[in-house]
Scaffold this motif. Sequence first.
Motif, PDB file in Angstrom:
ATOM      1  N   GLY A  37       0.809  -1.209   0.000  1.00 48.64           N
ATOM      2  CA  GLY A  37       0.000   0.000   0.000  1.00 48.64           C
ATOM      3  C   GLY A  37       0.843   1.260   0.000  1.00 48.64           C
ATOM      4  O   GLY A  37       2.066   1.209  -0.073  1.00 48.64           O
ATOM      5  N   VAL A  38       0.141   2.392   0.119  1.00 48.09           N
ATOM      6  CA  VAL A  38       0.768   3.705   0.096  1.00 48.09           C
ATOM      7  C   VAL A  38       0.574   4.366   1.459  1.00 48.09           C
ATOM      8  O   VAL A  38      -0.523   4.337   2.022  1.00 48.09           O
ATOM      9  CB  VAL A  38       0.130   4.583  -1.012  1.00 48.09           C
ATOM     10  CG1 VAL A  38       0.721   5.977  -1.015  1.00 48.09           C
ATOM     11  CG2 VAL A  38       0.307   3.933  -2.359  1.00 48.09           C
ATOM     12  N   VAL A  39       1.627   4.981   1.981  1.00 48.44           N
ATOM     13  CA  VAL A  39       1.576   5.642   3.285  1.00 48.44           C
ATOM     14  C   VAL A  39       0.722   6.904   3.176  1.00 48.44           C
ATOM     15  O   VAL A  39       0.976   7.766   2.329  1.00 48.44           O
ATOM     16  CB  VAL A  39       2.992   5.994   3.773  1.00 48.44           C
ATOM     17  CG1 VAL A  39       2.928   6.741   5.089  1.00 48.44           C
ATOM     18  CG2 VAL A  39       3.837   4.736   3.917  1.00 48.44           C
ATOM     19  N   LEU A  40      -0.312   7.013   4.052  1.00 50.38           N
ATOM     20  CA  LEU A  40      -1.169   8.193   4.098  1.00 50.38           C
ATOM     21  C   LEU A  40      -0.738   9.170   5.187  1.00 50.38           C
ATOM     22  O   LEU A  40      -0.864  10.374   5.027  1.00 50.38           O
ATOM     23  CB  LEU A  40      -2.624   7.794   4.350  1.00 50.38           C
ATOM     24  CG  LEU A  40      -3.360   7.076   3.248  1.00 50.38           C
ATOM     25  CD1 LEU A  40      -4.775   6.755   3.690  1.00 50.38           C
ATOM     26  CD2 LEU A  40      -3.378   7.892   1.980  1.00 50.38           C
ATOM     27  N   ALA A  41      -0.269   8.631   6.326  1.00 45.71           N
ATOM     28  CA  ALA A  41       0.138   9.477   7.448  1.00 45.71           C
ATOM     29  C   ALA A  41       1.217   8.757   8.250  1.00 45.71           C
ATOM     30  O   ALA A  41       1.237   7.533   8.318  1.00 45.71           O
ATOM     31  CB  ALA A  41      -1.055   9.792   8.335  1.00 45.71           C
ATOM     32  N   VAL A  42       2.110   9.538   8.856  1.00 47.64           N
ATOM     33  CA  VAL A  42       3.236   8.998   9.617  1.00 47.64           C
ATOM     34  C   VAL A  42       3.222   9.607  11.014  1.00 47.64           C
ATOM     35  O   VAL A  42       3.061  10.823  11.160  1.00 47.64           O
ATOM     36  CB  VAL A  42       4.572   9.327   8.915  1.00 47.64           C
ATOM     37  CG1 VAL A  42       5.745   8.780   9.696  1.00 47.64           C
ATOM     38  CG2 VAL A  42       4.580   8.800   7.502  1.00 47.64           C
ATOM     39  N   GLY A  43       3.403   8.768  12.038  1.00 49.98           N
ATOM     40  CA  GLY A  43       3.472   9.247  13.414  1.00 49.98           C
ATOM     41  C   GLY A  43       4.761  10.012  13.671  1.00 49.98           C
ATOM     42  O   GLY A  43       5.744   9.875  12.936  1.00 49.98           O
ATOM     43  N   GLY A  53       3.043   9.083   0.867  1.00 51.92           N
ATOM     44  CA  GLY A  53       3.075   8.808  -0.561  1.00 51.92           C
ATOM     45  C   GLY A  53       4.010   7.677  -0.956  1.00 51.92           C
ATOM     46  O   GLY A  53       4.009   7.238  -2.099  1.00 51.92           O
ATOM     47  N   GLN A  54       4.790   7.185  -0.006  1.00 52.64           N
ATOM     48  CA  GLN A  54       5.747   6.110  -0.291  1.00 52.64           C
ATOM     49  C   GLN A  54       5.026   4.766  -0.348  1.00 52.64           C
ATOM     50  O   GLN A  54       4.125   4.492   0.423  1.00 52.64           O
ATOM     51  CB  GLN A  54       6.808   6.091   0.801  1.00 52.64           C
ATOM     52  CG  GLN A  54       7.897   5.083   0.595  1.00 52.64           C
ATOM     53  CD  GLN A  54       8.957   5.182   1.686  1.00 52.64           C
ATOM     54  OE1 GLN A  54       8.795   5.885   2.664  1.00 52.64           O
ATOM     55  NE2 GLN A  54      10.034   4.468   1.500  1.00 52.64           N
ATOM     56  N   LYS A  55       5.426   3.910  -1.273  1.00 52.71           N
ATOM     57  CA  LYS A  55       4.862   2.562  -1.407  1.00 52.71           C
ATOM     58  C   LYS A  55       5.598   1.626  -0.447  1.00 52.71           C
ATOM     59  O   LYS A  55       6.833   1.639  -0.418  1.00 52.71           O
ATOM     60  CB  LYS A  55       5.033   2.078  -2.842  1.00 52.71           C
ATOM     61  CG  LYS A  55       4.254   0.846  -3.150  1.00 52.71           C
ATOM     62  CD  LYS A  55       3.291   1.176  -4.240  1.00 52.71           C
ATOM     63  CE  LYS A  55       2.591  -0.087  -4.651  1.00 52.71           C
ATOM     64  NZ  LYS A  55       1.383   0.193  -5.357  1.00 52.71           N
ATOM     65  N   ARG A  76      -9.856   1.087   1.956  1.00 51.85           N
ATOM     66  CA  ARG A  76      -9.283   0.156   2.932  1.00 51.85           C
ATOM     67  C   ARG A  76      -7.959   0.703   3.443  1.00 51.85           C
ATOM     68  O   ARG A  76      -7.068   1.012   2.667  1.00 51.85           O
ATOM     69  CB  ARG A  76      -9.063  -1.207   2.284  1.00 51.85           C
ATOM     70  CG  ARG A  76     -10.369  -1.822   1.795  1.00 51.85           C
ATOM     71  CD  ARG A  76     -10.141  -3.125   1.084  1.00 51.85           C
ATOM     72  NE  ARG A  76      -9.504  -4.076   1.979  1.00 51.85           N
ATOM     73  CZ  ARG A  76      -8.815  -5.131   1.551  1.00 51.85           C
ATOM     74  NH1 ARG A  76      -8.680  -5.356   0.284  1.00 51.85           N
ATOM     75  NH2 ARG A  76      -8.264  -5.947   2.414  1.00 51.85           N
ATOM     76  N   CYS A  77      -7.845   0.814   4.767  1.00 50.13           N
ATOM     77  CA  CYS A  77      -6.622   1.304   5.394  1.00 50.13           C
ATOM     78  C   CYS A  77      -6.210   0.389   6.533  1.00 50.13           C
ATOM     79  O   CYS A  77      -7.040  -0.293   7.134  1.00 50.13           O
ATOM     80  CB  CYS A  77      -6.827   2.701   5.955  1.00 50.13           C
ATOM     81  SG  CYS A  77      -7.050   3.938   4.699  1.00 50.13           S
ATOM     82  N   VAL A  78      -4.920   0.419   6.828  1.00 49.99           N
ATOM     83  CA  VAL A  78      -4.354  -0.379   7.910  1.00 49.99           C
ATOM     84  C   VAL A  78      -3.427   0.517   8.729  1.00 49.99           C
ATOM     85  O   VAL A  78      -2.683   1.324   8.160  1.00 49.99           O
ATOM     86  CB  VAL A  78      -3.551  -1.577   7.344  1.00 49.99           C
ATOM     87  CG1 VAL A  78      -2.874  -2.360   8.447  1.00 49.99           C
ATOM     88  CG2 VAL A  78      -4.444  -2.483   6.537  1.00 49.99           C
ATOM     89  N   MET A  79      -3.478   0.382  10.052  1.00 48.55           N
ATOM     90  CA  MET A  79      -2.548   1.072  10.941  1.00 48.55           C
ATOM     91  C   MET A  79      -1.467   0.075  11.323  1.00 48.55           C
ATOM     92  O   MET A  79      -1.764  -1.030  11.779  1.00 48.55           O
ATOM     93  CB  MET A  79      -3.276   1.570  12.185  1.00 48.55           C
ATOM     94  CG  MET A  79      -2.443   2.419  13.095  1.00 48.55           C
ATOM     95  SD  MET A  79      -2.103   4.062  12.448  1.00 48.55           S
ATOM     96  CE  MET A  79      -3.694   4.847  12.618  1.00 48.55           C
ATOM     97  N   LEU A  80      -0.208   0.447  11.097  1.00 46.43           N
ATOM     98  CA  LEU A  80       0.921  -0.446  11.322  1.00 46.43           C
ATOM     99  C   LEU A  80       1.984   0.210  12.183  1.00 46.43           C
ATOM    100  O   LEU A  80       2.105   1.435  12.197  1.00 46.43           O
ATOM    101  CB  LEU A  80       1.593  -0.798   9.988  1.00 46.43           C
ATOM    102  CG  LEU A  80       0.788  -1.495   8.927  1.00 46.43           C
ATOM    103  CD1 LEU A  80       1.462  -1.344   7.589  1.00 46.43           C
ATOM    104  CD2 LEU A  80       0.661  -2.952   9.279  1.00 46.43           C
ATOM    105  N   ALA A  81       2.774  -0.612  12.847  1.00 47.62           N
ATOM    106  CA  ALA A  81       3.983  -0.125  13.493  1.00 47.62           C
ATOM    107  C   ALA A  81       5.062  -0.017  12.420  1.00 47.62           C
ATOM    108  O   ALA A  81       5.119  -0.828  11.500  1.00 47.62           O
ATOM    109  CB  ALA A  81       4.424  -1.086  14.585  1.00 47.62           C
TER     110      ALA A  81
END
Length: 87
Positions: A37-43, A53-55, A76-81
């Motif tokens: 997927g593509v990163v939408l937001a970064v902590g 925007g990074q794949k 569809r979105c996923v929250m990941l570490a």
Amino acid sequence: MITPLKHRILVQLDKPPAETVGGLYIPDSAQKKQSVGVVLAVGPEADEVLQVGQKVAFGQHDGFDVSAEYCDGAERCVMLADTHVRY
């Protein structure tokens, strides 16, 4: 849109292919969960290499699903570490 905390990132999943290269239709019940997927937001404490925007790729069972209403229009979105992501 939801804002990730600490070292988490929000990833929009790519849509799975609807048919194979040979033209066979793949029903929704037979499709696997996407792990790209593509990163939408970064902590704020996430790895500096990760950018919006990074794949990225991740394990099929990593992270947890996020409701579409918190994904800024994405289906569809996923929250990941950030430790579970390969870029």
